[in-house]
Scaffold this active site. Structure first.
Site, PDB file in Angstrom:
ATOM      1  N   CYS A 279       2.273  -4.807   1.982  1.00  0.00           N
ATOM      2  CA  CYS A 279       2.667  -5.482   1.388  1.00  0.00           C
ATOM      3  C   CYS A 279       2.828  -6.811   2.158  1.00  0.00           C
ATOM      4  O   CYS A 279       2.358  -8.237   1.974  1.00  0.00           O
ATOM      5  CB  CYS A 279       3.635  -5.233   0.598  1.00  0.00           C
ATOM      6  SG  CYS A 279       4.691  -4.235   1.095  1.00  0.00           S
TER       7      CYS A 279
ATOM      8  N   ARG B  39       1.365   6.564   8.591  1.00  0.00           N
ATOM      9  CA  ARG B  39       3.463   7.248   8.280  1.00  0.00           C
ATOM     10  C   ARG B  39       3.203   8.574   8.632  1.00  0.00           C
ATOM     11  O   ARG B  39       2.210   9.390   9.442  1.00  0.00           O
ATOM     12  CB  ARG B  39       3.487   6.914   6.967  1.00  0.00           C
ATOM     13  CG  ARG B  39       3.359   6.094   6.025  1.00  0.00           C
ATOM     14  CD  ARG B  39       3.913   6.016   4.662  1.00  0.00           C
ATOM     15  NE  ARG B  39       3.549   4.556   4.018  1.00  0.00           N
ATOM     16  CZ  ARG B  39       4.096   4.280   2.812  1.00  0.00           C
ATOM     17  NH1 ARG B  39       3.661   5.402   2.131  1.00  0.00           N
ATOM     18  NH2 ARG B  39       3.215   2.930   2.515  1.00  0.00           N
TER      19      ARG B  39
ATOM     20  N   GLN C 217      -4.528   2.886   0.671  1.00  0.00           N
ATOM     21  CA  GLN C 217      -4.702   3.069   0.027  1.00  0.00           C
ATOM     22  C   GLN C 217      -5.133   1.984  -0.688  1.00  0.00           C
ATOM     23  O   GLN C 217      -5.616   0.911  -0.514  1.00  0.00           O
ATOM     24  CB  GLN C 217      -2.511   2.422   0.008  1.00  0.00           C
ATOM     25  CG  GLN C 217      -2.093   3.222   0.517  1.00  0.00           C
ATOM     26  CD  GLN C 217      -0.801   2.781   0.471  1.00  0.00           C
ATOM     27  OE1 GLN C 217      -0.699   1.035   0.931  1.00  0.00           O
ATOM     28  NE2 GLN C 217       0.861   3.083  -0.365  1.00  0.00           N
TER      29      GLN C 217
ATOM     30  N   ASP D  48      -4.115  -1.118  -2.757  1.00  0.00           N
ATOM     31  CA  ASP D  48      -2.938  -1.411  -2.612  1.00  0.00           C
ATOM     32  C   ASP D  48      -3.698  -2.753  -3.180  1.00  0.00           C
ATOM     33  O   ASP D  48      -4.620  -3.264  -2.831  1.00  0.00           O
ATOM     34  CB  ASP D  48      -2.905  -1.406  -1.479  1.00  0.00           C
ATOM     35  CG  ASP D  48      -1.345  -1.612  -1.573  1.00  0.00           C
ATOM     36  OD1 ASP D  48      -0.438  -2.073  -2.408  1.00  0.00           O
ATOM     37  OD2 ASP D  48      -0.383  -1.561  -0.439  1.00  0.00           O
TER      38      ASP D  48
ATOM     39  N   HIS E  21      -1.154  -6.412  -4.181  1.00  0.00           N
ATOM     40  CA  HIS E  21      -0.128  -7.406  -4.472  1.00  0.00           C
ATOM     41  C   HIS E  21      -0.570  -8.455  -5.859  1.00  0.00           C
ATOM     42  O   HIS E  21      -1.441  -9.171  -5.791  1.00  0.00           O
ATOM     43  CB  HIS E  21       0.923  -7.807  -3.668  1.00  0.00           C
ATOM     44  CG  HIS E  21       0.747  -6.452  -2.795  1.00  0.00           C
ATOM     45  ND1 HIS E  21       0.021  -5.831  -1.360  1.00  0.00           N
ATOM     46  CD2 HIS E  21       2.506  -5.674  -2.845  1.00  0.00           C
ATOM     47  CE1 HIS E  21       0.640  -4.844  -1.008  1.00  0.00           C
ATOM     48  NE2 HIS E  21       2.129  -4.869  -1.998  1.00  0.00           N
TER      49      HIS E  21
ATOM     50  N   LYS F  37      10.308   1.031  -9.845  1.00  0.00           N
ATOM     51  CA  LYS F  37       9.190   1.681 -10.146  1.00  0.00           C
ATOM     52  C   LYS F  37       8.863   1.959 -11.385  1.00  0.00           C
ATOM     53  O   LYS F  37       9.338   3.065 -12.516  1.00  0.00           O
ATOM     54  CB  LYS F  37       8.676   2.064  -9.346  1.00  0.00           C
ATOM     55  CG  LYS F  37       9.080   3.254  -8.739  1.00  0.00           C
ATOM     56  CD  LYS F  37       8.197   4.027  -7.911  1.00  0.00           C
ATOM     57  CE  LYS F  37       8.729   5.674  -7.341  1.00  0.00           C
ATOM     58  NZ  LYS F  37       8.300   5.809  -6.069  1.00  0.00           N
TER      59      LYS F  37
ATOM     60  N   HIS G 250       4.058  -4.374  -6.825  1.00  0.00           N
ATOM     61  CA  HIS G 250       3.231  -4.077  -6.048  1.00  0.00           C
ATOM     62  C   HIS G 250       2.553  -2.732  -6.821  1.00  0.00           C
ATOM     63  O   HIS G 250       3.334  -1.866  -7.686  1.00  0.00           O
ATOM     64  CB  HIS G 250       3.894  -3.084  -5.325  1.00  0.00           C
ATOM     65  CG  HIS G 250       4.940  -4.142  -3.959  1.00  0.00           C
ATOM     66  ND1 HIS G 250       5.070  -4.014  -2.848  1.00  0.00           N
ATOM     67  CD2 HIS G 250       5.940  -4.598  -4.702  1.00  0.00           C
ATOM     68  CE1 HIS G 250       5.250  -5.123  -2.290  1.00  0.00           C
ATOM     69  NE2 HIS G 250       6.747  -4.867  -2.952  1.00  0.00           N
TER      70      HIS G 250
END
Length: 665
Positions: free
Chosen positions: A358, A387, A405, A407, A409, A492, A538
């Site tokens: 992000c 991670r 991911q 991912d 945004h 979420k 997200h």
RNA sequence: GCCGACCUGGCGCAAUUGGUAGCGCAUCGCACUUGUAAUGCGAGGGUUAGGGGUUCGAGUCCCCUGGUCGGCUCCA
């Protein structure tokens, strides 16, 4: 009063004073009663006007009672073998039960057999479970040797957590196990009940399944107790069926299939939780990603790229470093210079592997002044993040340390936020369906009041939560609340998918974020020239590509639909002479992009069929004299079924259509 | 991270009380050329996860490290 007027299973019934559940229910499978909504033993005395239902052993409540009673028998068995064992808690759980013990030496697999034997003896002896009301003082004397039970007594009515089966909000009760021959109490446990009338009702549908340890009261700072897990069912057949379900799940285990089908591995040399994808897994992953890209492109997403590391400052602004430093890999210190004594001569700069994408996308947003005309701005990236997951939680592809991911945004205006969320949810569900998942429910994760980890004002949380809730309920899917489960920066929705054998997996998440736009001071110019703060959404569909890959592997048990299968078609000639004929057909398929090959090896055809069946290839094309003469091929499918004499053009068209339609075969 | 168990050729498994590593599949070679789940014969491949210790001798016993598995805790 000479007669009790009752309602039993919805019908009016009269009973004599002093009646109990044994008199009302003669069916043997009724093991307890629900009296005015409260679960009670059958021995519970009934009062005038009571509304009573029988609890069948096969009902959810009945199974819990069976399993909880089995847990008591386990605990008795443990203490009969080791009187020094201190009792923790022993609740029913999904499919079974456990009981925690504080013992000098951990249990061994041999202990399991001995414990099962001891349990069988207790079950056969037909001990009665007898409820006895006590009070704090008496219970403390009686259970003076059970320190964990004493602790639970102290917590009664308060925050008992997992101890709810032992002490409830009402009376404090002990259950005595009474031997029917002697009438002696042979064992007892602090417990709110209810229980089966008799240990014999546990029957032979139970088994002890595994040994583990667990923190007392689920707290990492407490002592670890030894936990024995078991499973219990109303009958041996149901136990067997349960064991078969477990075996089926084991056959689908993506870690095993990953090796068998040569899809991926975790070389020890690289490090724990870091996967490599082999060519077969690689092509599947590429196909998955390509299709995702195509769909995102069609849905108005822009594709961006960002580096894997960043200076620490970025994650300080985002808040990740303050909140999740433990979950990040330690920093790489750059450009630091030390003198001969080891003192810092020049201050260095810390770089971190990114745990999230992000902040990078936010910087892209911030790279130029934005107008309301730019919004919604949707940035997508297959972003690889790292991670530092605790070693004990790593699990195949579903919990790793390096993951990619899918991912995105979305930067939107307050006004368009709801519409955008609605569109995103639809997009997510549609795409998941294309990958073969189609049984969903939603979970709404919200803030836990008073927990300081959640940042941002209450007002912002309220707006965000309400918006998500509305979008979720508009979708028509089942919505399960998850209080306290939100990210630190916003609530979420997560999409939970049920797989082919009914297990649920958390897949996609859609998170609302009013927080990061503020931390990074994002803004856009409105129509009237004023500055406004955009809202961030997200979202990830797969979550991580690795995890999604693992879930799909288990969902399909390795029998991937043709569009995903690493090898889509293998042609097997009856004899070498027909190899060339099949090469022509395979050449035609390959021209259309089909992953097809001819098995020209020296193996016999039976062996080839076996090999490719075990490799779970969706289409086998077989040809010999008859087929060649007819300009045809024979199909063989993974289930062993076959269709002979299909004209070549038709065979090619069928394969292409199956791939194109993303159907399973 | 914590508790426990485990780690033997690519994969699945053997190896009596510590006595000096075997089998099947796979791989390679040769022969066989076959109509729907394993053709035959032969060959190669392991310093038993890595390191240290005990012992005349360690795959077997002890310690450390790494990894895996089952749980617990955790999961932006």
């Amino acid at each position: 009063m000479s007669v009790l007027k009752l309602t039993v299973d919805g019908a009016p019934v009269e009973a004599a004073p002093g009646a109990d559940g044994f008199g009302l229910f003669t069916t043997k499978t009724i093991v307890a009663q629900r009296v005015n909504g409260e679960l009670r033993d059958l021995a519970h005395k009934i009062a005038d006007g009571d509304v009573i239902e029988g609890v069948d052993i096969s009902s959810p409540d009945g199974l819990n009672i069976l399993r909880h009673s089995a847990a008591h028998v386990l605990a008795q068995a443990v203490q009969s073998i080791n009187p020094e064992a201190k009792l923790g808690i022993g609740p029913p759980i999904k499919d079974g039960f456990y009981y925690d013990f504080d013992v000098e030496n951990p249990f061994t697999p041999e202990d399991i057999k001995a414990l099962e034997k001891a349990m069988e003896r207790i079950i056969r002896s037909g001990q009665r479970f007898m409820r006895r009301v006590t009070n704090d003082g008496d219970a403390r004397v009686e259970l003076a040797n059970e320190p964990y039970k004493l602790e639970l007594i102290g917590l009664k009515g308060g925050d008992v957590g997992e101890g709810a089966a032992e002490v409830g909000a009402g009376e404090l009760t002990i259950y005595d196990n009474v031997d029917p021959q002697s009438g002696d109490t042979v064992w007892r446990d602090l417990c709110r009940g209810p229980h089966l009338p008799n240990t014999r009702m546990i029957g032979n549908g139970f088994a002890l399944t595994r040994l583990a340890s667990a923190y007392w009261r689920g707290n990492e700072n407490n002592k670890q107790l030894q936990r024995v897990y078991g499973t219990a069912w109303p009958s041996k057949d149901e136990l067997r069926a349960h064991q078969e379900r477990l075996e089926e799940a084991a056959r689908r285990d993506h870690r095993r299939l990953g090796v068998d089908l040569d899809l991926f591995s975790f070389p020890e040399e690289i490090g724990s939780g870091l996967a490599v994808f082999h060519p077969k897994g690689g092509i599947m992953r590429r196909v998955m990603e390509d299709y995702s890209r195509k769909r995102h492109e069609e849905s108005g997403y822009d594709f961006v790229y960002s580096p894997h590391i960043s200076k620490s400052n970025l994650f300080e602004i985002s808040g990740h470093l303050q909140t999740y430093a433990d979950g990040m890999f330690p920093p790489i210190r750059m450009d630091e210079e030390l003198d001969d004594e080891g003192n810092v001569k020049k201050v260095g700069q810390d770089y971190y592997l990114k745990p999230m994408n992000c902040p990078f996308h936010i910087l892209i947003y911030r790279s130029q002044p934005r107008s309301y005309r730019d919004l919604p701005l949707r940035m997508f990236e297959f972003g690889t993040v790292y991670r530092n997951e605790k070693s004990g939680v790593l699990h195949g592809l579903t919990r790793v340390r390096g993951l990619t991911q899918d991912d995105a945004h979305l930067f939107v205006t307050q006004e368009s936020m709801k519409q955008e969320l609605t569109d995103v949810l639809k997009f997510v569900l549609d795409l998941l369906k294309d990958y073969g998942l189609n049984d969903f429910y939603l979970e709404l994760s919200t803030k836990e009041d008073g927990n300081p980890k959640f940042v941002g004002s209450d007002e912002i949380w309220k707006t965000a939560t309400e918006t998500l809730e509305q979008v979720a309920s508009d979708s028509g899917l089942e919505l399960v609340p998850d209080p306290g489960g939100a990210a630190f920066y916003g609530p979420k929705i997560s999409v939970q998918a049920r797989d082919a054998i009914g297990r649920t997996w958390q897949m996609s998440t859609i998170q609302l974020d009013f927080n990061l736009p503020e931390r990074f001071d994002l803004e856009y110019t409105t129509q009237d020239g004023t500055k406004q703060r955009p809202v961030m959404i997200h979202r990830a569909l797969f979550g991580s590509v690795e995890r999604f890959f693992g879930v799909l592997t288990e969902h399909y048990a390795g029998h991937f639909p043709p569009w995903l299968a690493p090898v889509q078609v293998v042609a097997v000639p009856i004899a070498e002479a027909f190899s060339e004929y099949l090469h022509d057909i395979v050449g035609e398929l390959r021209k259309h992009g089909v992953r097809a090959q001819v098995d020209d090896s020296d193996d016999r055809m039976q062996k080839k069929i076996r090999n490719h069946t075990m490799a779970k290839v969706p289409f086998m094309l077989i040809a010999g004299e008859n087929d060649q003469a007819a300009g045809a091929v024979s199909f063989r499918f993974r289930d062993g079924s076959q269709e002979n004499g299909i004209p070549v053009a038709e065979a090619v068209a069928r394969i292409l259509k199956a791939i194109d339609d993303k159907v399973q075969v």
